[in-house]
Enzyme design. Structure first.
Site, mmCIF file in Angstrom:
data_model
loop_
_atom_site.group_PDB
_atom_site.id
_atom_site.type_symbol
_atom_site.label_atom_id
_atom_site.label_comp_id
_atom_site.label_asym_id
_atom_site.label_seq_id
_atom_site.Cartn_x
_atom_site.Cartn_y
_atom_site.Cartn_z
ATOM 1 N N THR A 200 31.441 15.736 12.566
ATOM 2 C CA THR A 200 32.322 16.539 13.446
ATOM 3 C C THR A 200 32.871 15.693 14.581
ATOM 4 O O THR A 200 34.052 15.703 14.861
ATOM 5 C CB THR A 200 31.535 17.724 14.054
ATOM 6 O OG1 THR A 200 31.083 18.559 12.998
ATOM 7 C CG2 THR A 200 32.412 18.537 15.005
ATOM 8 N N ILE B 196 32.771 11.884 16.988
ATOM 9 C CA ILE B 196 32.403 10.484 17.202
ATOM 10 C C ILE B 196 31.954 10.402 18.656
ATOM 11 O O ILE B 196 32.740 10.685 19.561
ATOM 12 C CB ILE B 196 33.612 9.551 16.979
ATOM 13 C CG1 ILE B 196 34.138 9.678 15.548
ATOM 14 C CG2 ILE B 196 33.207 8.106 17.289
ATOM 15 C CD1 ILE B 196 35.464 8.956 15.315
ATOM 16 N N VAL B 197 30.685 10.109 18.859
ATOM 17 C CA VAL B 197 30.155 9.983 20.219
ATOM 18 C C VAL B 197 30.083 8.494 20.537
ATOM 19 O O VAL B 197 29.482 7.714 19.783
ATOM 20 C CB VAL B 197 28.765 10.628 20.358
ATOM 21 C CG1 VAL B 197 28.226 10.453 21.775
ATOM 22 C CG2 VAL B 197 28.840 12.121 20.012
ATOM 23 N N ASP C 6 22.596 7.913 11.264
ATOM 24 C CA ASP C 6 22.330 8.677 12.491
ATOM 25 C C ASP C 6 20.849 8.995 12.624
ATOM 26 O O ASP C 6 20.294 9.050 13.722
ATOM 27 C CB ASP C 6 23.157 9.953 12.532
ATOM 28 C CG ASP C 6 22.947 10.854 11.317
ATOM 29 O OD1 ASP C 6 22.435 10.345 10.285
ATOM 30 O OD2 ASP C 6 23.293 12.039 11.386
HETATM 31 N N1 LIG Z 1 30.429 18.335 25.251
HETATM 32 C C1 LIG Z 1 30.771 18.915 24.086
HETATM 33 N N2 LIG Z 1 32.048 19.112 23.760
HETATM 34 C C2 LIG Z 1 32.374 19.667 22.571
HETATM 35 N N3 LIG Z 1 31.487 20.079 21.658
HETATM 36 C C3 LIG Z 1 30.208 19.916 21.953
HETATM 37 C C4 LIG Z 1 29.793 19.321 23.158
HETATM 38 N N4 LIG Z 1 28.483 19.280 23.156
HETATM 39 C C5 LIG Z 1 28.104 19.823 22.034
HETATM 40 N N5 LIG Z 1 29.136 20.215 21.299
HETATM 41 C C6 LIG Z 1 28.984 20.835 19.994
HETATM 42 O O1 LIG Z 1 28.373 19.844 19.168
HETATM 43 C C7 LIG Z 1 28.907 19.905 17.857
HETATM 44 C C8 LIG Z 1 28.926 18.516 17.278
HETATM 45 O O2 LIG Z 1 27.622 17.993 17.450
HETATM 46 P P1 LIG Z 1 27.361 16.490 16.989
HETATM 47 O O3 LIG Z 1 25.904 16.235 17.107
HETATM 48 O O4 LIG Z 1 28.304 15.576 17.676
HETATM 49 O O5 LIG Z 1 27.796 16.609 15.452
HETATM 50 P P2 LIG Z 1 27.930 15.435 14.388
HETATM 51 O O6 LIG Z 1 27.012 14.326 14.819
HETATM 52 O O7 LIG Z 1 27.537 16.123 13.120
HETATM 53 O O8 LIG Z 1 29.379 15.071 14.411
HETATM 54 C C9 LIG Z 1 30.303 20.462 18.000
HETATM 55 O O9 LIG Z 1 30.589 21.297 16.917
HETATM 56 C C10 LIG Z 1 30.257 21.252 19.319
HETATM 57 O O10 LIG Z 1 30.120 22.622 19.068
HETATM 58 C C1 LIG Z 2 22.539 14.890 7.111
HETATM 59 C C2 LIG Z 2 23.788 14.300 7.738
HETATM 60 C C3 LIG Z 2 25.045 14.815 7.079
HETATM 61 C C4 LIG Z 2 23.830 14.688 9.239
HETATM 62 O O1 LIG Z 2 25.025 14.176 9.784
HETATM 63 P P1 LIG Z 2 25.782 14.861 11.038
HETATM 64 O O2 LIG Z 2 25.349 16.282 11.091
HETATM 65 O O3 LIG Z 2 25.330 14.088 12.225
HETATM 66 O O4 LIG Z 2 27.225 14.705 10.759
HETATM 67 C C5 LIG Z 2 23.724 12.741 7.663
HETATM 68 O O5 LIG Z 2 22.501 12.318 8.207
HETATM 69 C C6 LIG Z 2 23.868 12.209 6.255
HETATM 70 O O6 LIG Z 2 24.950 12.158 5.729
HETATM 71 N N1 LIG Z 2 22.725 11.781 5.649
HETATM 72 C C7 LIG Z 2 22.741 11.174 4.342
HETATM 73 C C8 LIG Z 2 21.668 11.754 3.461
HETATM 74 C C9 LIG Z 2 20.251 11.521 3.967
HETATM 75 O O7 LIG Z 2 20.049 11.237 5.168
HETATM 76 O O8 LIG Z 2 19.302 11.644 3.141
HETATM 77 K K LIG Z 3 24.323 13.948 14.793
#
Ligand SMILES: Nc1ncnc2c1ncn2[C@@H]1O[C@H](COP(=O)(O)OP(=O)(O)O)[C@@H](O)[C@H]1O
Ligand SMILES: CC(C)(COP(=O)(O)O)[C@@H](O)C(=O)NCCC(=O)O
Ligand SMILES: [K+]
Length: 255
Positions: free
Chosen positions: A10, A12-13, A111
């Site tokens: 979702t 990019i941090v 991650d």
């Molecule tokens: N500061 C923020 N701004 C926007 N969304 C946030 C924030 N903090 C948390 N979120 C929420 O976190 C979710 C994404 O979490 P994240 O751990 O970055 O996901 P991923 O690693 O899967 O991309 C978003 O869908 C949003 O709802």
């Molecule tokens: C489970 C995940 C999709 C979580 O990713 P995120 O929610 O941070 O986008 C990611 O860790 C992933 O693609 N893992 C690969 C499969 C595994 O870890 O076994």
């Molecule tokens: K994550």
């Protein structure tokens, strides 16, 4: 100064860390495979300028990605704007933990690697459970410094979107802490069901893990971790910068 990039499904941090590993600034942008290295650089440059962070001091880039197509963008960015070849997190790197012998770890999420790496550095003498609540929710379990397994479940917003996308009449609601387990209208009932249902899932997962791992220290991270941390007493700490600090730790161990 180190540029640490955690590419999720979702968001990019991105973090900028000083040589001591202190986070100077971090920001989020959407994970968008159409993003070019130039567009992303403009985000980076503007946000650093606004925060008075001198981007020219960059001398390292490290990337964790669970979206393969997005890795190339940051490799191009590193080469084009900084003449730096980014370090990519994968299982070939030196890690501050080991995997139990019986696990098939091929394809294990980068991650998850960085979360575990930082947690074992922060809490070297504890059994650990790490929840990362993002697009998907993952949990990792470590006993005596060894990763013994974990789990993956649909993320909170994924559940909300599935409810909205697969029904004719249900609205898309924002994830928030409801006033009561008993919703007074459709939207409140979705919020209550999602919130308490999700909290219940995590509480049950913790309950089951505790049967195997005594006295674990339980950490939550990820974008959606803060709200759940407040609700679930069993979670000991919410570490929003765990992933970014894990990137720094692994960069220092492998540069
Ligand atoms: N500061 C923020 N701004 C926007 N969304 C946030 C924030 N903090 C948390 N979120 C929420 O976190 C979710 C994404 O979490 P994240 O751990 O970055 O996901 P991923 O690693 O899967 O991309 C978003 O869908 C949003 O709802
Ligand atoms: C489970 C995940 C999709 C979580 O990713 P995120 O929610 O941070 O986008 C990611 O860790 C992933 O693609 N893992 C690969 C499969 C595994 O870890 O076994
Ligand atoms: K994550």
């Amino acid at each position: 100064m180190l540029l640490a990039v955690d590419i999720g499904n979702t968001h990019i941090v991105t973090g900028l860390l000083d040589p001591n590993g202190d986070v100077l600034l971090s920001f989020r942008v959407s994970s968008n495979e159409k993003l070019t290295e130039d567009e992303y650089f403009s985000y980076l440059k503007n946000i650093c300028d606004f925060n008075g962070v001198e981007i020219k001091k960059l001398n390292g880039i490290v990337i964790s990605s669970v979206v393969p197509n997005l890795i190339g963008i940051f490799q191009f960015l590193g080469r084009k704007y900084f003449k730096i070849e980014p370090m990519i997190i994968d299982l070939t790197l030196k890690l501050p933990f080991t995997f139990a012998e019986n696990l098939q770890i091929n394809g294990f999420g980068a991650d998850r690697i960085i979360d575990i790496a930082q947690a074992v550095i922060d809490y070297p003498n504890r059994n650990l459970v790490i929840f990362d609540l993002g697009t998907a929710t993952t949990y990792e379990v470590l006993k005596d410094g060894v990763y013994i397994g974990g789990g993956i479940l649909p993320g909170i917003e994924m559940s909300i979107n599935a409810l909205f996308g697969n029904t004719a009449k249900l609205p898309k609601v924002k994830f928030s802490t409801p006033e009561s387990i008993l919703g007074k209208n459709t939207a409140e009932q979705i919020q209550a069901g999602i919130f308490y249902g999700y909290a219940g899932q995590l509480k049950n997962i913790i309950h089951e893990i505790k049967k195997i791992v005594p006295d674990p220290y339980i950490i939550a991270t990820g974008g959606l971790g803060k709200i759940l941390f407040a609700e679930i007493q069993e979670i000991d700490e919410y570490c929003p910068e765990l992933s970014i600090r894990g990137l720094y730790t692994l960069y220092q161990m492998n540069k």
